[in-house]
Write a protein that holds these residues in place. Structure first.
Motif, PDB file in Angstrom:
ATOM      1  N   ASP A 190     -31.890 -62.590  17.223  1.00  0.00           N
ATOM      2  CA  ASP A 190     -32.249 -61.277  16.703  1.00  0.00           C
ATOM      3  C   ASP A 190     -33.783 -61.139  16.631  1.00  0.00           C
ATOM      4  O   ASP A 190     -34.366 -60.189  17.151  1.00  0.00           O
ATOM      5  N   SER A 201     -30.964 -60.758  24.639  1.00  0.00           N
ATOM      6  CA  SER A 201     -29.590 -60.252  24.735  1.00  0.00           C
ATOM      7  C   SER A 201     -28.634 -61.327  25.259  1.00  0.00           C
ATOM      8  O   SER A 201     -27.425 -61.125  25.292  1.00  0.00           O
ATOM      9  N   THR A 202     -29.197 -62.459  25.700  1.00  0.00           N
ATOM     10  CA  THR A 202     -28.357 -63.524  26.262  1.00  0.00           C
ATOM     11  C   THR A 202     -28.654 -64.849  25.556  1.00  0.00           C
ATOM     12  O   THR A 202     -29.817 -65.170  25.308  1.00  0.00           O
ATOM     13  N   SER A 227     -20.134 -62.824  16.770  1.00  0.00           N
ATOM     14  CA  SER A 227     -21.005 -61.752  17.260  1.00  0.00           C
ATOM     15  C   SER A 227     -20.595 -61.315  18.656  1.00  0.00           C
ATOM     16  O   SER A 227     -20.277 -62.154  19.505  1.00  0.00           O
ATOM     17  N   ASP A 228     -20.589 -60.008  18.871  1.00  0.00           N
ATOM     18  CA  ASP A 228     -20.361 -59.527  20.243  1.00  0.00           C
ATOM     19  C   ASP A 228     -21.611 -58.815  20.767  1.00  0.00           C
ATOM     20  O   ASP A 228     -21.569 -58.077  21.734  1.00  0.00           O
ATOM     21  N   ARG A 229     -22.739 -59.085  20.098  1.00  0.00           N
ATOM     22  CA  ARG A 229     -23.995 -58.436  20.506  1.00  0.00           C
ATOM     23  C   ARG A 229     -24.654 -59.117  21.682  1.00  0.00           C
ATOM     24  O   ARG A 229     -25.550 -58.566  22.308  1.00  0.00           O
ATOM     25  N   TYR A 230     -24.258 -60.369  21.959  1.00  0.00           N
ATOM     26  CA  TYR A 230     -24.966 -61.160  22.972  1.00  0.00           C
ATOM     27  C   TYR A 230     -24.028 -61.613  24.078  1.00  0.00           C
ATOM     28  O   TYR A 230     -22.847 -61.879  23.828  1.00  0.00           O
ATOM     29  N   LEU A 252     -28.258 -67.138  15.672  1.00  0.00           N
ATOM     30  CA  LEU A 252     -28.167 -65.667  15.678  1.00  0.00           C
ATOM     31  C   LEU A 252     -29.433 -65.044  15.088  1.00  0.00           C
ATOM     32  O   LEU A 252     -29.901 -64.003  15.552  1.00  0.00           O
TER      33      LEU A 252
END
Ligand code: KG4
Ligand code: ZN
Length: 344
Positions: free
Chosen positions: A258, A263-264, A285-288, A254
């Motif tokens: 960052d 994004s993937t 995490s739900d950012r990716y 992570l």
């Protein structure tokens, strides 16, 4: 375009037929687990001998399940490395002979890149580059920046044991059968992940690099005085070891995602089979967008070799008879391209 892929880098002899990089017409894997189990790990000489015995029947089966003969194959793809030299030689010489005898083009594929491609093959989600590749296998642990499907930059790797190797060695310490990964995962389900305060290693000045040998030694020390090991103790060791290893992989992955602004995240290698690992990433995490291989494509297989070859065969043309096994392949764009071959 129908591609016949062959994989023999370690202890699986595999052959698959894949159409246009995605549609799997057949995917045959002959595993050597039973052969190596009595030794608690892969014995390279035995592995090469078994590859020789089964490679032709495995290729025949892949063609027959795909309902094709060799004449309907457009390209032959072979895992060129990294891997065990004897195992690689069997697959590569078989692929060369087939290509030469049938007049087919041949392409050499990097086994590790193919592990990441296995996830891309498994998913319908569009991949937005650059993305972060996470390789977690028996022989490798690495983070790579994937700039596109052919351009990779190594961000980090392990300075000692690979993650799968650490699972296998910890399993061996507890007399669990080879390969240890799935057995540790099973035992860990009933154990307490914080019973032992194990931690994975940090590498000075290299925040994304991995080190698992200290963790492995910590497990070895904690076994002392506890023998014979009771089932609850084994469960607690398995759960605590797995927690320490996966927390470390999660944190570094992570952080790299960052810092590199992706994004993937794409995962590859046999350890990605582990459901606890997948769940940990999912809840953390739900950012990716996280892309995982299906179970049959996460362990060594030839569909990932044939699939990736679809995107590679045009890159560089050299004589297929010059294709050489590569026991190690640095993760660089230049080398990736220089391993591509085709003949016309
Ligand atoms: O990618 P792979 O099939 O072969 C290599 O290229 O090395 O990975 C094999 C590794 C072995 O170390 C095995 O113990 C590990 O993957 N593995 C697992 C699981 N399934 C396989 N490790 C943890 N949990 C699992 N469920
Ligand atoms: Zn592999």
């Amino acid at each position: 375009m129908r591609i016949l892929g062959i994989e023999s880098t370690c202890d699986e002899t595999a052959c698959a037929v894949v159409e246009n990089g995605k549609t799997i017409l057949s995917n045959i894997v002959s595993s050597q687990i039973d052969l190596h189990k009595p030794f608690g790990g892969v014995v390279p000489e035995l592995a090469s001998r078994r590859h020789i015995e089964v490679i032709i029947p495995v290729i025949d089966q892949a063609l027959s399940e795909a309902g094709l003969t060799l004449s309907a194959i457009d390209l032959i793809a072979i895992a060129q490395g990294p891997g065990l030299i004897g195992s690689l030689l069997v697959g590569i010489n078989t692929a060369k002979a087939l290509a030469f005898a049938c007049g087919k083009p041949l392409v050499g594929i990097n086994h590790l890149e193919a592990h990441l491609y296995a996830a891309i093959m498994s998913s319908d989600a569009p991949v937005h580059y650059p993305c972060l590749g996470v390789i977690l296998s028996g022989g490798h642990t690495a983070l790579v920046l994937m700039k596109d499907i052919a351009t990779y930059e190594l961000i980090s790797e392990t300075v000692d044991d690979a993650i799968g190797e650490a699972f296998d060695k910890v399993a061996k310490m507890m007399d669990l059968p080879y390969p240890g990964g799935p057995n540790i995962e099973e035992l860990a389900k009933e154990g307490s992940p914080h019973y032992f305060t194990y931690k994975a290693g940090q590498v000075k000045g290299k925040p994304y690099h991995f080190s698992f040998s200290g963790l492995k030694t910590a497990v070895l020390y904690s076994l002392k005085g506890l023998e014979p090991l009771s089932q609850p103790i084994k469960q607690n060791i398995a759960a605590s070891f797995q927690r320490a290893a996966f927390e470390d992989i999660l944190k570094k992955t992570l952080r790299a995602a960052d810092d590199y602004g992706v994004s993937t995240i794409i995962f590859g290698g046999g350890v990605t089979n582990n459901k606890t690992l997948r769940q940990l990433f999912k809840v953390s995490s739900d950012r990716y967008l996280m892309i995982w291989p299906t179970v049959d494509l996460s362990l060594d297989n030839a569909a990932m070799i044939a699939g990736l070859a679809y995107h590679r065969y045009l890159d560089n043309a050299i004589n297929p008879l010059e294709l050489q096994p590569l026991v190690r392949i640095p993760f660089t764009n230049t080398l990736t391209r220089s391993t591509q071959i085709s003949c016309s």
